[in-house]
Motif scaffolding. Structure first.
Motif, mmCIF file in Angstrom:
data_model
loop_
_atom_site.group_PDB
_atom_site.id
_atom_site.type_symbol
_atom_site.label_atom_id
_atom_site.label_comp_id
_atom_site.label_asym_id
_atom_site.label_seq_id
_atom_site.Cartn_x
_atom_site.Cartn_y
_atom_site.Cartn_z
ATOM 1 N N ALA A 249 1.411 -1.135 0.176
ATOM 2 C CA ALA A 249 0.551 0.177 0.001
ATOM 3 C C ALA A 249 0.592 0.941 0.115
ATOM 4 C CB ALA A 249 -0.654 -0.120 1.246
ATOM 5 N N PHE A 250 2.221 1.795 0.769
ATOM 6 C CA PHE A 250 2.350 2.018 0.655
ATOM 7 C C PHE A 250 3.264 2.872 -0.757
ATOM 8 C CE2 PHE A 250 2.633 2.930 5.647
ATOM 9 C CZ PHE A 250 2.270 3.244 5.554
ATOM 10 N N THR A 251 4.181 2.129 -0.740
ATOM 11 C CA THR A 251 4.714 1.994 -2.283
ATOM 12 C C THR A 251 3.493 2.259 -3.378
ATOM 13 O OG1 THR A 251 5.944 0.222 -1.533
ATOM 14 C CG2 THR A 251 6.050 0.817 -3.643
ATOM 15 N N GLY A 252 2.271 1.672 -2.887
ATOM 16 C CA GLY A 252 1.804 1.462 -4.423
ATOM 17 C C GLY A 252 1.008 3.061 -4.310
ATOM 18 N N MET A 253 0.431 3.725 -3.186
ATOM 19 C CA MET A 253 0.277 4.657 -3.131
ATOM 20 C C MET A 253 1.437 6.149 -3.291
ATOM 21 S SD MET A 253 -3.232 5.687 -2.173
ATOM 22 C CE MET A 253 -3.178 7.690 -0.839
ATOM 23 N N ILE A 254 2.383 5.533 -3.000
ATOM 24 C CA ILE A 254 3.758 6.843 -3.690
ATOM 25 C C ILE A 254 3.814 6.497 -4.784
ATOM 26 C CG2 ILE A 254 5.888 7.550 -3.433
ATOM 27 C CD1 ILE A 254 6.084 6.750 -0.188
ATOM 28 N N PHE A 255 3.848 6.091 -5.713
ATOM 29 C CA PHE A 255 3.912 5.345 -7.162
ATOM 30 C C PHE A 255 2.815 5.789 -7.773
ATOM 31 C CE2 PHE A 255 3.942 3.450 -10.581
ATOM 32 C CZ PHE A 255 5.409 3.498 -11.138
ATOM 33 N N ALA A 390 -8.977 4.896 -8.515
ATOM 34 C CA ALA A 390 -8.000 3.655 -8.671
ATOM 35 C C ALA A 390 -6.818 3.522 -7.054
ATOM 36 C CB ALA A 390 -6.406 4.125 -9.657
ATOM 37 N N MET A 391 -6.321 4.589 -6.601
ATOM 38 C CA MET A 391 -5.802 4.827 -5.406
ATOM 39 C C MET A 391 -6.587 4.307 -4.219
ATOM 40 S SD MET A 391 -3.748 8.017 -6.691
ATOM 41 C CE MET A 391 -3.107 8.523 -4.719
ATOM 42 N N LEU A 392 -7.631 4.095 -4.417
ATOM 43 C CA LEU A 392 -8.632 4.243 -3.100
ATOM 44 C C LEU A 392 -8.291 2.002 -2.733
ATOM 45 C CD1 LEU A 392 -12.063 4.859 -3.840
ATOM 46 C CD2 LEU A 392 -10.662 5.519 -1.744
#
Length: 416
Positions: A249-255, A390-392
Motif C-alpha cells: 500500500a505505501f509503495t503503491g500509493m507513493i508511486f 484507482a488509489m482506493l
C-alpha cells in the motif's frame, strides 16, 4: 508464546536497572554509524546509476532496467541470505559483503573515469552489490538483539528506521550534486562509505550471534525450517499478514501519487517536493516512535496505526491533483516507523537467535515482494480508472492489515 525476559541479555547474562541510552552503547552505535554512511552512499549511487545509463544511452527503458535488476536480485537472495546469516559467523559475512561492495564500486568508479562503464558492467555491479546488501542487511538485522538489551530492541529498530529515512532524504540530492560535478564522484563516495562501514564492523567487540553447534542440514531444509517457524508462530504469522499489505500500500500509493501529480500538470520540482514530504514524514516518525511505544501497548499501538493509516490514505485519494495530497500520506508514513519498530522489535524478541536470519529473510521477502508488485499494480489501475478511484485499492489493502491486527490472537496476546 514467550520472549526473552527483561532480566537477561541475549547471551543469558542478568541485567538490572534502567537501561543506559543507546548512544552510550559503543558496539550498537558503531554499527549504526557505519550503516548511516553506507546507506547514504547507497542512496547516492541509486540515483546516479540510472542517470549514468540515461546519459550514455538516452533510453529510459535501459535506465529503468538498473532498478529492476537490483530489486529482483534482492528478492532472489533473501532466503539464501537468511540461511547464511544463521549458519556462518555474521561478523565475517558482513565484512566479506563490505569488501565485495568496495571492490565492485571501486571498479565501477575506474570504469566511469576510463569511459568503459557500459550497461553490462553497470548491471553486473548492481546485481553483485544487491546480493551482498541483501546478505549484509539480513545479518545486521539478525545481530541487533545481541548488541542491545531485550527492553531496547524496539528502540534500536526505531533508530534504524530513522537512519533509513534520513539517508533517503539526504542521499539523492547529494548524489545528484556529485554527479553534476563529475560522473564518477557518487560511485567513489559509495566506495568510501562501504570502506567506513567495514571499519565499523571490524571494531564491534561483542559477538553478533550466540554460540551454537554446527549442523549438517541442507540449505533447502534450513530455509524450510525458517518458513515453518514463521507459519507456526501466531505473532509471526500475523506479521506477514500485516507487513505485506502495508508495504504494498505505501509503495503503491507513493508511486500512484507521483504519476497522478505529473499527469495533472504539476511541475517536476513540486512532484519532487511531494517525495521529500513523504520521506520527511517517516524521518520525523522514527524519532517519535520510542515515545509512542512507551505510551501504548503493542496490540493497541498496531491496531490504532493500521486503522489510522487506512483513513489517512483514503483522505489522500480525494486530493490527487495537488501537492496537498502528500500531507495526509506523509502523516501515514509518520506512523510507519513506530509500527515497524514494534513489530520487528517483538519479532527479534520471540525468535531464537539461531533462527533470526531465516525468520527475518522470510518476513522481508514477503513484504518486499508485495512492494515490488505495487508499481505495476498502480500503473494498471491508473490506466483503467481515474486516479482517486484507482488509489482506493491501497487504503483497502491497509484495511486488510488492520483487520488482521484487530482479530489476530498473535497480536492481541503480544506483550508491549
Amino acid at each position: 508464546m514467550t520472549r526473552p525476559p527483561l532480566a537477561e541479555d541475549a547471551a543469558g547474562t542478568p541485567v538490572t536497572g534502567r537501561p543506559p541510552s543507546l548512544w552510550r552503547n559503543r558496539d550498537f552505535t558503531l554499527l549504526w554509524s557505519g550503516q548511516c554512511l553506507s546507506d547514504l552512499g547507497g542512496s547516492m549511487a541509486d540515483l546516479a546509476l540510472p542517470l549514468l545509463v540515461l546519459q550514455q544511452s538516452g533510453s529510459p527503458a535501459r535506465a529503468g532496467l538498473v532498478g529492476t535488476v537490483g530489486l529482483a536480485t534482492t528478492m532472489v537472495c533473501r532466503l539464501p541470505a537468511g540461511v547464511l546469516a544463521d549458519r556462518f559467523d555474521r561478523r565475517r559475512l558482513m565484512i566479506a559483503c563490505d569488501a565485495f561492495r568496495i571492490a565492485a564500486y571501486a571498479l565501477l568508479t575506474c570504469a566511469v573515469l576510463a569511459g568503459a562503464a557500459g550497461l553490462p558492467v553497470i548491471l553486473a555491479v548492481v546485481a553483485g552489490s544487491a546480493a551482498a546488501t541483501a546478505l549484509f542487511s539480513t545479518a545486521e538485522h539478525a545481530a541487533v538483539r545481541n548488541l542491545v538489551r531485550p527492553d531496547q530492541i524496539a528502540t534500536a529498530v526505531a533508530r534504524n528506521e530513522a537512519r533509513a529515512y534520513g539517508t533517503s532524504l539526504a542521499g539523492p540530492p547529494l548524489g545528484g550534486l556529485l554527479f553534476g560535478v563529475g560522473r564518477a564522484l557518487p560511485f567513489l563516495g559509495n566506495t568510501l562509505s562501504f570502506l567506513l562501514s567495514l571499519a565499523a564492523v571490524v571494531c564491534v567487540r561483542r559477538p553478533l550471534q550466540q554460540l551454537r553447534e554446527p549442523k549438517a542440514q541442507g540449505a533447502g531444509a534450513s530455509a524450510g525450517q525458517g518458513v515453518r517457524f514463521v507459519l507456526g508462530h501466531p505473532f509471526l504469522r500475523t506479521l506477514l499478514l500485516i507487513a505485506a499489505p502495508l508495504n504494498m500500500a505505501f509503495t503503491g500509493m507513493i508511486f500512484a501519487m507521483t504519476l497522478s501529480l505529473r499527469d495533472s500538470g504539476v511541475p517536476p520540482f513540486l512532484v519532487g517536493l511531494a517525495g521529500t514530504i513523504f520521506a520527511l514524514g517517516g524521518f520525523l516518525g522514527a524519532f517519535a516512535a520510542p515515545a509512542l511505544q512507551r505510551r501504548l501497548r503493542l496490540p493497541t499501538l498496531i491496531t490504532l496505526l493500521c486503522w489510522t493509516t487506512a483513513a489517512l490514505m483514503a483522505v489522500s485519494t480525494l486530493l490527487t491533483t495537488g501537492v496537498l495530497a502528500a500531507v495526509p500520506l506523509a502523516a501515514a508514513v509518520f506512523l510507519g516507523p513506530t509500527a515497524n519498530a514494534s513489530l520487528f522489535g517483538h519479532q527479534a524478541a520471540v525468535t531464537p537467535d539461531h533462527l533470526q536470519g531465516r525468520v527475518v529473510s522470510v518476513v522481508l521477502l514477503a513484504a518486499g515482494s508485495a512492494a515490488a508488485l505495487a508499481p505495476a499494480l498502480a500503473g494498471a489501475l491508473l490506466a483503467r480508472w481515474p486516479a482517486g478511484t484507482a488509489m482506493l485499492v491501497f487504503p483497502l489493502l491497509v484495511t486488510v492489515a488492520a483487520v488482521a491486527a484487530t482479530c489476530s490472537r498473535g497480536i492481541r496476546t503480544a506483550s508491549a
